[in-house]
Design an enzyme around this catalytic site. Structure first.
Site, mmCIF file in Angstrom:
data_model
loop_
_atom_site.group_PDB
_atom_site.id
_atom_site.type_symbol
_atom_site.label_atom_id
_atom_site.label_comp_id
_atom_site.label_asym_id
_atom_site.label_seq_id
_atom_site.Cartn_x
_atom_site.Cartn_y
_atom_site.Cartn_z
ATOM 1 N N SER A 112 0.831 -1.210 0.000
ATOM 2 C CA SER A 112 0.000 0.000 0.000
ATOM 3 C C SER A 112 0.862 1.256 0.000
ATOM 4 O O SER A 112 2.022 1.234 0.418
ATOM 5 C CB SER A 112 -0.902 0.018 1.240
HETATM 6 N N1 SAH Z 1 0.227 -4.569 4.058
HETATM 7 C C1 SAH Z 1 0.674 -5.382 2.979
HETATM 8 C C2 SAH Z 1 -0.307 -5.267 1.850
HETATM 9 C C3 SAH Z 1 -0.388 -6.492 1.025
HETATM 10 S S1 SAH Z 1 -1.714 -6.508 -0.143
HETATM 11 C C4 SAH Z 1 2.081 -4.985 2.592
HETATM 12 O O1 SAH Z 1 2.637 -4.101 3.256
HETATM 13 O O2 SAH Z 1 2.674 -5.546 1.680
HETATM 14 C C5 SAH Z 1 -2.931 -7.436 0.719
HETATM 15 C C6 SAH Z 1 -2.612 -8.856 1.026
HETATM 16 O O3 SAH Z 1 -3.785 -9.468 1.549
HETATM 17 C C7 SAH Z 1 -2.215 -9.702 -0.186
HETATM 18 O O4 SAH Z 1 -0.945 -10.211 0.031
HETATM 19 C C8 SAH Z 1 -3.273 -10.792 -0.229
HETATM 20 O O5 SAH Z 1 -2.767 -12.050 -0.633
HETATM 21 C C9 SAH Z 1 -3.734 -10.825 1.210
HETATM 22 N N2 SAH Z 1 -5.046 -11.431 1.425
HETATM 23 C C10 SAH Z 1 -6.181 -11.313 0.682
HETATM 24 N N3 SAH Z 1 -7.174 -12.057 1.222
HETATM 25 C C11 SAH Z 1 -6.661 -12.642 2.338
HETATM 26 C C12 SAH Z 1 -7.183 -13.540 3.314
HETATM 27 N N4 SAH Z 1 -8.444 -13.987 3.276
HETATM 28 N N5 SAH Z 1 -6.372 -13.937 4.318
HETATM 29 C C13 SAH Z 1 -5.085 -13.513 4.393
HETATM 30 N N6 SAH Z 1 -4.533 -12.691 3.485
HETATM 31 C C14 SAH Z 1 -5.307 -12.248 2.479
#
Ligand code: SAH
Length: 268
Positions: A112
């Site tokens: 993000s």
């Molecule tokens: N805060 C993170 C953002 C990653 S994007 C960073 O700093 O990189 C959001 C993430 O949520 C993705 O990696 C995606 O795979 C994960 N995600 C989506 N649905 C999910 C679920 N049900 N359980 C766990 N992770 C999930």
């Protein structure tokens, strides 16, 4: 209350290896005065070494911009001044690491924008004079926000449904040797009941509603910050939702529009 399916939530060795998740007493909103200390930084072996990204001045300039945009939470700004975001993105993207932009982290996911991370952490902490107690993060991704949370909370449980990113986050975070972080490979949709109740829950992926299990696993006095879809299904419009669990009941507040990757079920 939703119980976790043990076959879908797998604890993996971390750094440090803490395989058993302790059922310790929770101090949801324990007051303290400052962010947690970090170990001294290790020498950089990264390609970014020598191009100035390992200088704290680069991060300070990002922090100053965030402050100018109205971000006022000092512990969050301090944490963002300390965690090296360029260590969490691919080598080809390191030069954009301190711009206010989201970046690809592989497997179709993104880290993000710093402004959004700062805003969400500020909302999570709002009203708490010191570090939060135990916090659940849904969507570890590359682990950047997890590292920030480790400085702002007593204990962090972070769940990721994609094994490739769970492994990447573990690699990215290793150098920080964060003793209060538990990386969990599993679907975060049912939350993680073994760590509940949580002083805070923060999601980096948006579904059509906040799963009831997350609200169930929030401590009274705790706060949840998550993107949720609004309008027609599939229209792609999302807002940031703040959910407060008070002794009088659950209060939901809709904040500004946001863009997050979708919350998906199952593991991959
Ligand atoms: N805060 C993170 C953002 C990653 S994007 C960073 O700093 O990189 C959001 C993430 O949520 C993705 O990696 C995606 O795979 C994960 N995600 C989506 N649905 C999910 C679920 N049900 N359980 C766990 N992770 C999930």
């Amino acid at each position: 209350m939703t119980q976790p399916d043990p076959s879908r939530v797998k604890l993996r060795p971390g750094f440090p290896a803490r395989l058993a998740v302790p059922k310790a007493p929770v101090a949801p909103l324990r007051p303290a005065t400052s962010a947690r200390p970090l170990p001294a930084p290790k020498p950089m072996t990264h390609l970014a070494h020598g191009v100035g990204l390992d200088s704290s001045a680069v991060r300070q300039s990002m922090v100053n911009k965030l402050a100018q945009q109205g971000m006022t939470d000092a512990p969050v700004l301090q944490a963002m001044g300390r965690i090296e975001r360029h260590r969490f993105v691919d080598t080809a993207l390191v030069n954009q690491a301190y711009e206010d932009t989201s970046l690809p982290i592989g497997l179709g996911q993104t880290i993000s924008k710093p402004g959004v991370v700062c805003r969400m952490l500020g909302l999570l902490r709002q009203g708490s004079p010191g570090p939060l107690g135990r916090v659940l993060e849904i969507g570890t991704g590359c682990g950047y926000q997890t590292a920030l949370l480790s400085l702002l909370c007593h204990e962090v449980y972070s769940m990721e449904r994609l094994r490739g990113l769970h492994d990447k986050a573990r690699d990215n975070l290793r150098h920080l040797r964060l003793a209060n972080v538990h990386l969990l490979f599993g679907d975060g949709m049912p939350g993680y009941a073994r760590g509940a109740p949580y002083a805070g829950i923060i999601a980096a992926a948006g579904g059509e509603a906040v799963p009831q299990a997350w609200i169930d696993q929030l401590a009274v006095g705790g706060r949840l910050v998550a993107p949720v879809s609004v309008g027609a299904t599939g229209a792609g419009k999302q807002v940031l939702m703040v959910v407060d669990k008070t002794p009088q009941g659950v209060q939901q507040t809709v904040m500004e529009g946001v863009f997050f990757v979708p919350l998906k079920s199952g593991i991959a």
